[in-house]
Motif scaffolding. Structure first.
Motif, PDB file in Angstrom:
ATOM      1  N   ASP A 163       2.006   6.647  -7.096  1.00 45.27           N
ATOM      2  CA  ASP A 163       0.603   7.183  -7.835  1.00 45.27           C
ATOM      3  C   ASP A 163       0.135   5.988  -8.566  1.00 45.27           C
ATOM      4  O   ASP A 163      -0.191   6.059  -9.668  1.00 45.27           O
ATOM      5  CB  ASP A 163       0.935   8.305  -8.635  1.00 45.27           C
ATOM      6  CG  ASP A 163      -0.213   8.859  -8.837  1.00 45.27           C
ATOM      7  OD1 ASP A 163      -1.217   8.795  -8.320  1.00 45.27           O
ATOM      8  OD2 ASP A 163      -0.449   9.746 -10.180  1.00 45.27           O
TER       9      ASP A 163
ATOM     10  N   THR B 151       0.909   4.131  -3.173  1.00 46.31           N
ATOM     11  CA  THR B 151       0.737   5.346  -2.589  1.00 46.31           C
ATOM     12  C   THR B 151       1.955   6.344  -3.131  1.00 46.31           C
ATOM     13  O   THR B 151       1.660   7.626  -3.690  1.00 46.31           O
ATOM     14  CB  THR B 151       0.333   5.441  -1.074  1.00 46.31           C
ATOM     15  OG1 THR B 151      -0.685   4.934  -0.794  1.00 46.31           O
ATOM     16  CG2 THR B 151       0.297   6.951  -0.675  1.00 46.31           C
TER      17      THR B 151
ATOM     18  N   GLN C 189       0.904  -1.205   0.183  1.00 43.65           N
ATOM     19  CA  GLN C 189      -0.107  -0.082  -0.073  1.00 43.65           C
ATOM     20  C   GLN C 189       0.903   1.211   0.037  1.00 43.65           C
ATOM     21  O   GLN C 189       0.672   2.214  -0.541  1.00 43.65           O
ATOM     22  CB  GLN C 189      -1.024   0.043   1.257  1.00 43.65           C
ATOM     23  CG  GLN C 189      -2.038   0.877   1.160  1.00 43.65           C
ATOM     24  CD  GLN C 189      -3.217   0.591   1.997  1.00 43.65           C
ATOM     25  OE1 GLN C 189      -2.881  -0.187   2.981  1.00 43.65           O
ATOM     26  NE2 GLN C 189      -4.162   1.216   1.884  1.00 43.65           N
ATOM     27  N   GLU C 190       2.051   1.117   0.777  1.00 43.76           N
ATOM     28  CA  GLU C 190       2.688   2.318   0.718  1.00 43.76           C
ATOM     29  C   GLU C 190       3.509   2.492  -0.544  1.00 43.76           C
ATOM     30  O   GLU C 190       3.617   3.800  -0.846  1.00 43.76           O
ATOM     31  CB  GLU C 190       4.032   2.034   2.000  1.00 43.76           C
ATOM     32  CG  GLU C 190       3.269   2.218   3.249  1.00 43.76           C
ATOM     33  CD  GLU C 190       4.279   1.816   4.310  1.00 43.76           C
ATOM     34  OE1 GLU C 190       5.532   1.544   4.010  1.00 43.76           O
ATOM     35  OE2 GLU C 190       3.927   1.671   5.603  1.00 43.76           O
TER      36      GLU C 190
END
Length: 285
Positions: A228, A225, A221-222
């Motif tokens: 993008d 993020t 997830q990091e």
């Protein structure tokens, strides 16, 4: 039931047409594919309607169902008013299969480009067409599930190298503006980072299967993020259709690749068309 495909062809391409028009509806992807192929590949002599719905290209060994209906769905709105997305399912390393899948997608839909294509590559797929039951929490499986969800661990450096080659094939279509966005499915953070770092056209979509990990890994997830990348969930099995099931539909043939496409009307988000295309071949006798 009379099979449409015989051993006359070395290679065949099968298009289910728009399955939304059938009773298949929103089912599990493996069920949709099997039933869609069954409708397409078998003819009931007493049902004249089925003959009209199919087009058989004798020269190229292509079978397409309900082509006119699909064309209508694709042209009732302007091209800029619809979004076409596809997901390629591949279980063996073959850049030729990736090329064929994209070319057939553009050909059968009669479009010059699609909006996104996601690649799901599982060379060591579990031989099961049934996804993990959603009623059973995978969290209860402990480390077994974590290991299954770790793409890098299952496929090793060789698998990552193969994935890069397959992805590079898709990049050529993106560079020619035949695919607007590229995506990848089921990678852990380490594999996704390695692919991202080597890409000419970085993936902007990542899919994770929540049947193998009930919570999206924080590191994945990091990474998404920070770069993008749109992170989506899905429930597709690694192997859509086992060899024995497909052999029952098209004896003597094995699936080389399969893909699912979906057509949405942008302003309303309405799904107007959905179907599967499969490339298959038989060994030389």
């Amino acid at each position: 039931m009379i099979p449409t495909i015989t051993k006359k062809y070395q290679n065949v391409v099968i298009s289910t047409g728009n399955i939304i028009t059938t009773e298949l509806g929103q089912r599990k992807s493996n069920e949709e594919l099997y039933d869609g192929l069954k409708i397409t590949l078998h003819t009931d002599p007493s049902a004249e309607r089925e003959v009209v719905e199919k087009e058989i290209d004798q020269l190229h060994g292509r079978v397409q169902r309900a082509t006119q209906e699909l064309t209508t769905r694709l042209t009732e709105n302007g091209r800029n008013e619809i979004s076409i997305g596809a997901k390629i399912f591949l279980n063996r390393h073959s850049t030729e299969c990736v090329n064929q899948a994209v070319e057939e997608l553009l050909n059968i839909l009669s479009v010059t480009h699609v909006d996104n294509v996601v690649l799901a590559y599982h060379p060591n797929a579990v031989a099961s067409a049934t996804p993990v039951a959603t009623t059973k929490s995978p969290c209860s499986e402990g480390s077994t599930v974590s290991k299954a969800a770790n793409w890098s661990q299952r496929n090793g450096k060789e698998g990552v190298a193969e994935l890069k080659e397959l992805y590079q094939t898709l990049e050529q279509y993106a560079l020619k503006q035949q695919i607007t966005q590229l995506g990848i499915a089921d990678l852990d953070a380490a594999a996704l980072e390695e692919l991202h770092n080597s890409a000419q056209v970085a993936p902007t979509i990542a899919q994770v299967n929540l049947s193998t990990c009930c919570v999206v890994p924080p590191e994945l997830q990091e990474f998404c993020t920070a770069h993008d990348i749109q992170l989506n969930t899905h429930s597709d099995p690694e192997l859509l259709l086992p060899a024995e099931q497909f052999d029952g539909l098209a004896p003597g043939y094995t699936i080389d690749w399969s893909l699912r496409y979906q057509v949405h009307v942008r302003c309303r988000g309405v799904l107007t068309a959905k179907g599967y295309i499969v490339g298959a071949s038989r060994s030389s006798d």
